[in-house]
Write a protein that holds these residues in place. Structure first.
Motif, mmCIF file in Angstrom:
data_model
loop_
_atom_site.group_PDB
_atom_site.id
_atom_site.type_symbol
_atom_site.label_atom_id
_atom_site.label_comp_id
_atom_site.label_asym_id
_atom_site.label_seq_id
_atom_site.Cartn_x
_atom_site.Cartn_y
_atom_site.Cartn_z
ATOM 1 N N ASN A 235 0.825 -1.222 0.000
ATOM 2 C CA ASN A 235 0.000 0.000 0.000
ATOM 3 C C ASN A 235 0.853 1.263 0.000
ATOM 4 O O ASN A 235 0.371 2.348 0.353
ATOM 5 N N SER B 109 3.922 -1.365 -7.962
ATOM 6 C CA SER B 109 2.470 -1.292 -7.794
ATOM 7 C C SER B 109 2.114 -0.711 -6.438
ATOM 8 O O SER B 109 2.790 -0.960 -5.436
ATOM 9 N N GLU C 243 -1.332 -0.535 -4.022
ATOM 10 C CA GLU C 243 -2.656 -1.123 -3.884
ATOM 11 C C GLU C 243 -3.547 -0.278 -2.993
ATOM 12 O O GLU C 243 -3.066 0.567 -2.229
ATOM 13 N N ARG D 213 -3.509 -0.902 -8.184
ATOM 14 C CA ARG D 213 -4.213 -2.151 -7.918
ATOM 15 C C ARG D 213 -5.513 -1.922 -7.161
ATOM 16 O O ARG D 213 -5.531 -1.229 -6.149
ATOM 17 N N GLU E 291 -8.005 -4.009 -4.961
ATOM 18 C CA GLU E 291 -7.866 -5.265 -4.228
ATOM 19 C C GLU E 291 -9.202 -5.891 -3.815
ATOM 20 O O GLU E 291 -9.223 -6.735 -2.913
#
Length: 277
Positions: free
Chosen positions: A86, A111, A113, A151, A153
């Motif tokens: 994150n 990435s 998230e 992303r 989730e």
């Protein structure tokens, strides 16, 4: 030696030229094996790395991930993107700082998230979009093209709402994300729906979770990138556990039939994919 800028341009071009597999090593040895097998790019696995350290996913720190990423980048000559969870913090600035540190470690992609952590669920779409925007701004300020993946989730966080997933991906697209990713989409129809709703490259995790299909099927519908998450690390750990169970239960060594000798292993790591030991 391949420069970071060269790696970054190669990685960017991969997203523009069709579908490719981006497997996930968990240590330097597995990274060198995958490079030696001919894969064009790699991505870290947060769970695989954590497990290799004797920890669970989300238990490693940002500094641990950056040291790990630096080691993988130094051990290989191909582009590497990272699972940056994150962004290692709730604020947009946390995400931006993580991207700056990722670039400093040698990575050319990463990435962010929208999962806040175990027991916390997902950030609101508005908050998540702000976080992605900050990460994108940091990525775009770099002197090379750093591919920022955003992303959603939902299907990992216990809220498998496809409509919400699409809203989130569209918001992250508006925030400037270069790649979009919603891990664990259940069906091919779900993947179709996502593809029809976005205009950025889509990463999928091994295809539809209700029946993994070949990468060719993903390529045919427009998926640009297929990752494996912790699957390879889990497979390796599965082999270790099965071997240990055989030793404990029967004291036999049948597990050796699937073993790879050191000669072939080093040949692969050095770019010579020898067919036998």
């Amino acid at each position: 030696m391949t420069s970071q800028t060269e790696k970054a341009k190669t990685f960017q071009a991969l997203h523009e030229s069709g579908c490719f597999i981006i497997p996930n090593p968990w240590d330097m040895g597995s990274a060198r094996v995958l490079e030696g097998m001919g894969f064009a790019a790699l991505a870290t696995t947060s769970a695989g790395f954590a497990n290799s350290m004797g920890a669970d996913d989300y238990e490693v720190t940002r500094s641990m991930v950056m040291n790990h990423s630096r080691a993988l980048c130094e051990a290989t000559s191909i582009p590497i993107s990272a699972d940056l969870e994150n962004g290692f913090g709730d604020s947009p600035e946390d995400c931006a700082e993580t991207i700056r540190q990722a670039a400093a470690s040698g990575l050319v992609g990463g990435s962010i998230e929208d999962f806040a952590g175990r027991g916390k669920g997902q950030y609101s779409i508005s908050a998540a979009k702000d976080r992605v925007a900050a990460a994108v701004e940091a990525a775009n300020a770099l002197p090379f093209p750093f591919m920022l993946t955003a992303r959603a989730e939902n299907f990992f966080s216990g809220t498998p709402d496809l409509a919400d997933t699409i809203k989130r991906l569209q918001a992250y697209q508006d925030a400037g994300a270069h790649v979009l990713y919603a891990p664990a989409l259940r069906t091919l129809a779900d993947i179709h729906s996502v593809l029809a709703s976005i205009d950025r490259p889509l990463n999928v995790l091994m295809g539809p979770f209700d029946g993994f299909g070949p990468v060719e099927a993903m390529a045919e519908i427009g998926v640009r990138r297929v990752s494996l998450g912790s699957a390879l690390a889990n497979a390796a750990n599965g082999g270790l556990i099965r071997a240990a169970e055989e030793l404990q239960s029967t004291g036999t060594f049948n597990f050796l039939k699937d073993a790879v000798g050191g000669k072939r292993l080093m040949a692969i790591m050095n770019g010579r994919n020898a067919a036998s030991d």
